[in-house]
Design an enzyme around this catalytic site. Structure first.
Site, PDB file in Angstrom:
ATOM      1  N   GLY A 166      48.337  36.950  44.219  1.00  0.00           N
ATOM      2  CA  GLY A 166      48.202  38.401  44.306  1.00  0.00           C
ATOM      3  C   GLY A 166      47.598  38.979  43.042  1.00  0.00           C
ATOM      4  O   GLY A 166      46.923  38.268  42.299  1.00  0.00           O
ATOM      5  N   HIS A 202      39.049  36.890  42.841  1.00  0.00           N
ATOM      6  CA  HIS A 202      39.570  36.496  44.157  1.00  0.00           C
ATOM      7  C   HIS A 202      38.577  36.903  45.264  1.00  0.00           C
ATOM      8  O   HIS A 202      38.413  36.177  46.248  1.00  0.00           O
ATOM      9  CB  HIS A 202      40.913  37.173  44.424  1.00  0.00           C
ATOM     10  CG  HIS A 202      41.985  36.801  43.440  1.00  0.00           C
ATOM     11  ND1 HIS A 202      42.452  37.674  42.497  1.00  0.00           N
ATOM     12  CD2 HIS A 202      42.668  35.648  43.259  1.00  0.00           C
ATOM     13  CE1 HIS A 202      43.398  37.076  41.782  1.00  0.00           C
ATOM     14  NE2 HIS A 202      43.550  35.844  42.217  1.00  0.00           N
ATOM     15  N   VAL A 219      34.215  34.515  37.327  1.00  0.00           N
ATOM     16  CA  VAL A 219      33.675  35.884  37.407  1.00  0.00           C
ATOM     17  C   VAL A 219      34.081  36.595  36.119  1.00  0.00           C
ATOM     18  O   VAL A 219      35.248  36.532  35.710  1.00  0.00           O
ATOM     19  CB  VAL A 219      34.220  36.635  38.640  1.00  0.00           C
ATOM     20  CG1 VAL A 219      33.665  38.059  38.697  1.00  0.00           C
ATOM     21  CG2 VAL A 219      33.864  35.880  39.919  1.00  0.00           C
TER      22      VAL A 219
END
Ligand code: PAF
Length: 282
Positions: free
Chosen positions: A32, A38, A177
């Site tokens: 999460g 993600h 990223v």
């Protein structure tokens, strides 16, 4: 955007998957606190698979007793919306009771590749990761599973357990990223104050300085390590846990740099632990 189906129990998830049997299934395991890193995993999974399952589970097994399990950011509603937007078809949102509640008597230990670097700093961490990943693989039975390369060692641990235990899943690594200023995206970046954030930028900058030196012809790992230490400039604001120049697959340290080489580091900025790495090819 697809409207994701939310499943909270293993039975619900298996039911949801049974209704789509025969489809190529991609799994994106997460804890999460979802961010663009993600989203990149989910985008890749969506481009390669018919059904994409995102699991959201802050795994207690992979946190040490003095680590941030209790304070780890949890915002399931925001994560559900984010994962749906990023293309997840099914979200698996188990409670700790569902996955670890009975108290497991079985664990998965990945030797060698799980031992150096973060393995030394966080005893038991990769065993916790490997154990939960094996459970997720057994529950979801994915055809492909996606992991970020920021957690390079984790990716190698998962590759190794997949090969060793003959899981019929293809492990896909997805590139780091970064923010425009170079900081690798991490759920833990949200712990950083404004000034800590500025300090944290020395991590990608020092890795880049070391990589540039190698790319301009330096082959002596000691020289590269010195350049890294100079650039990272440890002090009260930033502590270095490790810097390693190693083989990308086995993480064995190298002295003479040649071919594909991983530069990996972990630092502490205030209470926040950050990791990053770059891959160089000579
Ligand atoms: O990288 C993570 O977020 C976690 O380590 C993972 C792979 C979801 C296992 O809990």
């Amino acid at each position: 955007m697809r409207d994701p189906q939310i499943t909270r129990t293993i039975t619900e998830l298996r039911q949801a998957l049974a209704e789509r049997s025969g489809a190529l299934i991609g799994l994106v395991p997460t804890m999460g606190a979802l961010h663009a890193g993600h989203a990149a995993l989910l985008a890749r999974a969506c481009s390669e698979c018919k059904i994409v399952v995102a699991s959201i589970f802050v795994n207690p097994l992979q946190f040490g007793p003095s680590e941030d399990y209790a304070g780890y950011p949890r915002d399931p509603q925001a994560d559900i919306a984010y994962a749906g937007e990023a293309g997840a078809d099914i979200i698996f949102l188990p409670t700790p009771e569902t996955l670890t509640g009975r108290g497991l008597q079985t664990s998965v230990v990945v030797a060698e590749v799980g031992e150096p670097l973060c393995g030394l700093q966080r005893p038991g961490h990769f065993t916790g990761v490997a154990t939960i990943i094996v459970k997720l693989f057994n529950i979801v039975r994915p055809d492909k599973a996606y992991f970020g390369e920021k957690d390079w060692q984790q990716l190698q641990v998962v590759r190794r357990l997949t090969a060793d235990l003959d899981f019929a899943v293809e492990i896909v690594g997805v590139g780091v990223v970064r923010e425009a200023d170079g900081l690798a995206l991490s759920s833990r970046n949200r712990y950083l104050s404004v000034s800590e954030y500025q300090t944290a930028l020395r991590l990608p900058q020092a890795l880049k300085a070391a990589a540039n030196l190698i790319e301009s012809g330096e082959t002596d790992a000691r020289v590269v390590a010195l350049a890294f230490r100079h650039a990272i400039a440890t002090g009260p604001d930033l502590k270095l846990e490790y810097f390693s120049i190693c083989l990308p697959d086995t993480l064995e340290p190298v002295e003479a740099i040649q071919g594909k080489t991983l530069l990996a580091a972990a630092v502490r900025v205030g209470k926040t632990r950050l990791i990053d790495n770059v891959l160089v090819s000579t």
